[in-house]
Design a protein around this motif. Structure first.
Motif, mmCIF file in Angstrom:
data_model
loop_
_atom_site.group_PDB
_atom_site.id
_atom_site.type_symbol
_atom_site.label_atom_id
_atom_site.label_comp_id
_atom_site.label_asym_id
_atom_site.label_seq_id
_atom_site.Cartn_x
_atom_site.Cartn_y
_atom_site.Cartn_z
ATOM 1 N N GLU A 41 1.533 2.016 -0.763
ATOM 2 C CA GLU A 41 0.301 1.420 -0.210
ATOM 3 C C GLU A 41 0.622 0.521 0.978
ATOM 4 O O GLU A 41 -0.084 0.521 1.989
ATOM 5 N N LEU A 42 1.696 -0.257 0.809
ATOM 6 C CA LEU A 42 2.104 -1.189 1.877
ATOM 7 C C LEU A 42 2.449 -0.426 3.148
ATOM 8 O O LEU A 42 1.996 -0.780 4.252
ATOM 9 N N LEU A 43 3.245 0.644 2.981
ATOM 10 C CA LEU A 43 3.611 1.445 4.156
ATOM 11 C C LEU A 43 2.364 2.066 4.780
ATOM 12 O O LEU A 43 2.267 2.189 6.008
ATOM 13 N N GLY A 44 1.414 2.459 3.935
ATOM 14 C CA GLY A 44 0.157 3.044 4.423
ATOM 15 C C GLY A 44 -0.634 2.033 5.248
ATOM 16 O O GLY A 44 -1.127 2.346 6.334
ATOM 17 N N LEU A 45 -0.717 0.785 4.727
ATOM 18 C CA LEU A 45 -1.446 -0.260 5.456
ATOM 19 C C LEU A 45 -0.797 -0.499 6.819
ATOM 20 O O LEU A 45 -1.467 -0.619 7.846
ATOM 21 N N MET A 46 0.544 -0.548 6.796
ATOM 22 C CA MET A 46 1.298 -0.787 8.023
ATOM 23 C C MET A 46 1.019 0.311 9.045
ATOM 24 O O MET A 46 0.863 0.057 10.239
#
Lengths: 332, 332
Positions: free
Chosen positions: A319-324
């Motif tokens: 999710e974090l990589l997606g947000l980034m």
């Protein structure tokens, strides 16, 4: 921003009802609450909470409140910095309303920003994490270094700058508080040692983020972007697009550009600024900036993916990589 | 100020040698160190250390370093506040040298003040006293409230004020950081509960201190005072002398005064300001201000003497009362 975070930040501030005795103090309390009440996207606090989850903290579980207080502190940081930045840039608007100093004058806004700065430390303290103090201190120091570079170039009329100078400035001014510190605070909230690559990853991603922001400032959709299109030109900001364009422009256009940049905001000729805007938009400097942003983004994402490879919660890491990814490709 | 405290405060700040890579950052570090290096009397830190000793802490003994860090933090507080106050008042000088924003412009000075504010919290943290955070937060909040009153009266051209309004303002703006907080921090550093009368005592003594300062600003010896005589009139400050004088002045003189006060500093007529200065000096408003200062001082000293009556180190308590006495009778 999550309503919960906004409530936490506001709960630290005095409420206007607290001092019915003097109307001036009610006014002061309203000023303190103004920017926090306007909200904001909450990108940085969201990133911190995602990092905390990726490092094993469960939403609502033990230690979660610690992460929330750090996230609230990060939002308060942005609020007091924006009050002072809006003074320095003499910005007209912030989040669709007049900037605080436009409403109440520079002196009262400066003072409200100082008080809000102190409340940021109250939120850090509330988190009860010793290492949090050092993180916030380092973040403020780096951000102030970046601000010093940016502002001193404006003050000294310095345009003899290379893309490398710009990158160094935005890494300091944007990279720490937008990416590096949220990533690190998330790990610390989960009692983990932040991965050493968070630094390099965050600075690259921060640069990519800021370059996109500069491009949007030239080409964005006014309805979506929320800030004035061309505002950076009016404020005489050094951007990657402008520095690259200056390196290739004809001497006449270069002189026209520098002449406008030497003038204060209110003295600038809006017709000429519109022409400059066209020149920059038509140039290959936009393509160049896009390429640099893409390179920085890819470098940052690769490092970040590697650093999160062994994180305990891989779903949250994803999710974090997606947000980034969304962040650095955003069109608003 | 004790050289040891100055060294401790400076030890937290980056040194210009640390970043040889960019001249702008060396310049930033020099700006951070400028006001702390100018020194100052160190009244507030001295008061804190005397209070710590009166409460049983021995110089150089266990816990003494904690008191020193709190004292260094108090000096850093004054430094960042002075940087921002000098911007707001557009002061020319500070401690015999040009004000920071006169040397480097408002934007860079504002930013340096913000960074120095963060380093103040580093000093508080270094003291390792949980209650210290709350004391500093409360002090900043109260001081900012006082600043808000003072500045909002200037911004809104408000002169319809009573002596009571002035007293409320200076208690907030000066009383906490000059007296109440140093007294309380000294007790806390010695692991003692601050006496409840420190609040009322400190606010009275703080008011006495500020009234003397306002009088010195009108009548002081320029060589001793260190600030511009009549500077408060140029800055349009509300003082007890001016408010009392306005209440008794003839309508013509009153209008002449208010007319000058409506003008910005640079627009004021210096010949008329010199005349106003004479009117104030010749009036019985100086006597009135002296009387109020004496009353406040006596009330504060009585309360303070009572509060320190059972303090473990009576010799240090005596020294503290002596310092306080000098402070409110000072002629510079």
């Amino acid at each position: 921003m999550r309503p919960q975070l906004q409530e936490m930040a506001l709960s630290l501030l005095p409420s206007p009802e607290e001092s019915a005795s003097r109307p001036e103090l009610r006014h002061f309390y309203q000023m303190l609450r103004d920017y926090p009440e306007r909200g904001g996207k909450g990108l940085r606090s969201e990133l911190l909470l995602l990092s905390a989850r990726a490092h094993g903290l469960q939403e609502g579980g033990p230690g979660w409140e610690r992460a929330l207080w750090l996230a609230a502190a990060l939002e308060l940081f942005q609020n007091w910095v924006l009050i002072h930045d809006d003074i320095v840039d003499d910005s007209d608007e912030r989040r669709g309303k007049p900037a605080l100093h436009k409403l109440h004058g520079v002196s009262l806004a400066l003072n409200a920003g100082d008080a809000l700065h102190a409340y940021m430390w109250a939120a850090v303290h509330r988190a009860g994490l010793d290492a949090g103090m050092d993180e916030f201190l380092n973040m403020i120091h780096r951000t102030a270094e970046g601000q010093h570079l940016d502002v001193s170039w404006v003050e000294h009329g310095e345009w003899d700058l290379q893309p490398q100078d710009y990158l160094e400035m935005v890494r300091l001014k944007t990279g720490y508080y937008t990416i590096v510190t949220p990533l690190r605070l998330g790990a610390l909230a989960a009692d983990q040692t932040p991965h050493p690559d968070f630094g390099a990853a965050g600075l690259s991603l921060g640069a990519a983020f800021q370059i996109r922001d500069d491009v949007l400032n030239l080409t964005g959709d006014p309805a979506k972007y929320g800030k004035e299109i061309g505002g950076d030109l009016l404020e005489g900001k050094r951007t990657l697009v402008a520095l690259h364009w200056l390196g290739a422009a004809s001497e006449t256009r270069r002189q026209t550009f520098l002449e406008q940049m030497r003038l204060a905001r209110t003295e600038k000729d809006l017709a000429v600024i519109a022409e400059l805007l066209d020149w920059l938009r038509e140039s290959d400097s936009l393509t160049y900036a896009h390429e640099v942003a893409t390179q920085e983004a890819e470098r940052g994402l690769t490092l970040l993916r590697g650093a999160l490879n062994t994180a305990p919660d891989q779903a949250a890491a994803g999710e974090l990589l997606g947000l980034m990814d969304t962040l650095i490709r955003r069109d608003a």
